[in-house]
Design a protein around this motif. Structure first.
Motif, PDB file in Angstrom:
ATOM      1  N   SER A 205      39.125  44.008 171.213  1.00  8.94           N
ATOM      2  CA  SER A 205      39.736  42.733 170.829  1.00  8.94           C
ATOM      3  C   SER A 205      39.970  41.855 172.059  1.00  8.94           C
ATOM      4  CB  SER A 205      41.053  42.978 170.088  1.00  8.94           C
ATOM      5  OG  SER A 205      41.969  43.695 170.897  1.00  8.94           O
ATOM      6  N   TYR A 206      40.295  42.484 173.195  1.00  3.28           N
ATOM      7  CA  TYR A 206      40.477  41.749 174.450  1.00  3.28           C
ATOM      8  C   TYR A 206      39.158  41.126 174.878  1.00  3.28           C
ATOM      9  CZ  TYR A 206      41.411  41.123 179.496  1.00  3.28           C
ATOM     10  OH  TYR A 206      41.538  40.621 180.765  1.00  3.28           O
ATOM     11  N   ARG A 207      38.087  41.929 174.843  1.00  2.00           N
ATOM     12  CA  ARG A 207      36.772  41.424 175.238  1.00  2.00           C
ATOM     13  C   ARG A 207      36.328  40.299 174.313  1.00  2.00           C
ATOM     14  NH1 ARG A 207      35.656  47.038 175.668  1.00  2.00           N
ATOM     15  NH2 ARG A 207      34.295  46.982 173.834  1.00  2.00           N
ATOM     16  N   TYR A 210      38.099  36.817 175.040  1.00  2.00           N
ATOM     17  CA  TYR A 210      37.595  36.050 176.180  1.00  2.00           C
ATOM     18  C   TYR A 210      36.121  35.683 176.013  1.00  2.00           C
ATOM     19  CZ  TYR A 210      41.943  36.685 178.690  1.00  2.00           C
ATOM     20  OH  TYR A 210      43.264  36.629 179.060  1.00  2.00           O
ATOM     21  N   CYS A 211      35.352  36.536 175.380  1.00  2.00           N
ATOM     22  CA  CYS A 211      33.935  36.229 175.166  1.00  2.00           C
ATOM     23  C   CYS A 211      33.758  34.994 174.292  1.00  2.00           C
ATOM     24  CB  CYS A 211      33.222  37.423 174.535  1.00  2.00           C
ATOM     25  SG  CYS A 211      32.862  38.752 175.695  1.00  2.00           S
ATOM     26  N   LEU A 212      34.596  34.847 173.287  1.00  2.00           N
ATOM     27  CA  LEU A 212      34.490  33.681 172.411  1.00  2.00           C
ATOM     28  C   LEU A 212      34.815  32.398 173.177  1.00  2.00           C
ATOM     29  CD1 LEU A 212      36.004  35.051 169.073  1.00  2.00           C
ATOM     30  CD2 LEU A 212      33.591  34.652 169.649  1.00  2.00           C
ATOM     31  N   GLN A 213      35.746  32.482 174.124  1.00  4.75           N
ATOM     32  CA  GLN A 213      36.058  31.311 174.953  1.00  4.75           C
ATOM     33  C   GLN A 213      34.882  30.967 175.866  1.00  4.75           C
ATOM     34  OE1 GLN A 213      40.001  30.997 176.823  1.00  4.75           O
ATOM     35  NE2 GLN A 213      40.583  32.862 175.726  1.00  4.75           N
ATOM     36  N   ILE A 214      34.272  32.002 176.439  1.00  9.16           N
ATOM     37  CA  ILE A 214      33.125  31.787 177.329  1.00  9.16           C
ATOM     38  C   ILE A 214      31.947  31.227 176.549  1.00  9.16           C
ATOM     39  CG2 ILE A 214      31.455  32.951 178.826  1.00  9.16           C
ATOM     40  CD1 ILE A 214      33.728  34.952 179.501  1.00  9.16           C
ATOM     41  N   LYS A 215      31.712  31.783 175.379  1.00 12.58           N
ATOM     42  CA  LYS A 215      30.604  31.320 174.538  1.00 12.58           C
ATOM     43  C   LYS A 215      30.804  29.858 174.148  1.00 12.58           C
ATOM     44  CE  LYS A 215      27.965  32.631 170.426  1.00 12.58           C
ATOM     45  NZ  LYS A 215      27.815  33.661 169.361  1.00 12.58           N
TER      46      LYS A 215
END
Length: 236
Positions: A205-207, A210-215
């Protein structure tokens, strides 16, 4: 009584094994030499599998630093001696993209393997100037036989050094590639910026957070790679 004698024999055998020297230095015959390959390091200093190359990064160095030194390790097979010995390292030009004398300083004709040590190293002085225009450059080194050393293990007689001024793909990238797609150093830079860490988290869930923000950052903005002049996206 026989049982006591049996136990004594076992204890003596264990003591004998405990006193054995490193088998590397029990070798008799011609001294031999080979490269030491690095190993992947897990948390808490736990060693993992052997890597196929050495990566030397100047990421994070101040802009004023124009040179840095990478120390390449070599190991000997044989008995340690009371005298220094010489060994020779050359560059395999057709397997290298870095140019000797330009991207790194010219190697010495020979190097000294110091007395009474089993592992030694030689310096590779890397010039930073040309690392800003490519993601990385590689140098293939090869050991040569000398009067002091024959080659040790054939598969360890060559080693690749990758020099870079950009972040290299971490081994854990596959855990985020489902959101971020193929690795790109700018995506990793964004990960570090947002998370404050160069490592992944064990929490999915942590990954994902942040991945959704980067994407969102890469897919909803036009981000251009200054080296390739191509847009960077997280499209799968």
């Amino acid at each position: 009584m026989s049982r006591i004698i049996f136990f004594v024999v076992i204890i003596l055998a264990c003591m004998s094994q405990a006193c054995e020297k490193d088998p590397t230095f029990e070798f008799k015959g011609d001294d031999r030499i080979y490269f030491v390959f690095p190993k992947y390091m897990y948390g808490l200093g736990v060693e993992g599998h052997e890597l196929d190359s050495v990566v030397f990064s100047m990421v994070g160095e101040p802009a004023s630093v124009l040179q840095d030194t990478c120390w390449m390790k070599v190991k000997r097979v044989g008995e340690r001696t009371e005298i220094d010995k010489r060994y020779v390292v050359t560059v395999v030009k057709d397997s290298s993209t870095a140019v000797e004398g330009i991207d790194f300083e010219t190697l010495k004709p020979e190097y000294v393997f110091r007395k009474n040590v089993g592992i030694d190293s030689f310096p590779v002085i890397v010039n930073r100037e040309h690392l800003k225009t490519v993601l990385s450059k590689k140098i293939m080194f090869a050991l040569q036989e000398t009067e002091d050393f024959k080659l040790g293990f054939v598969e360890y007689s060559r080693i690749k050094l990758v020099v870079t001024d950009f972040l290299q793909e971490p081994e854990w990238w596959y855990t985020v590639s489902g959101w971020l797609g193929a690795y790109h150093y700018m995506k990793y830079e964004k990960w570090i910026e947002l998370t404050g860490s160069m490592d992944k988290s064990s929490s999915q869930s942590y990954r994902q957070y942040y991945c959704l923000q980067i994407k969102d950052y890469f897919n909803n903005n036009v981000i251009i790679d200054p080296i390739t002049n191509e847009r960077v996206t997280c499209d799968l």
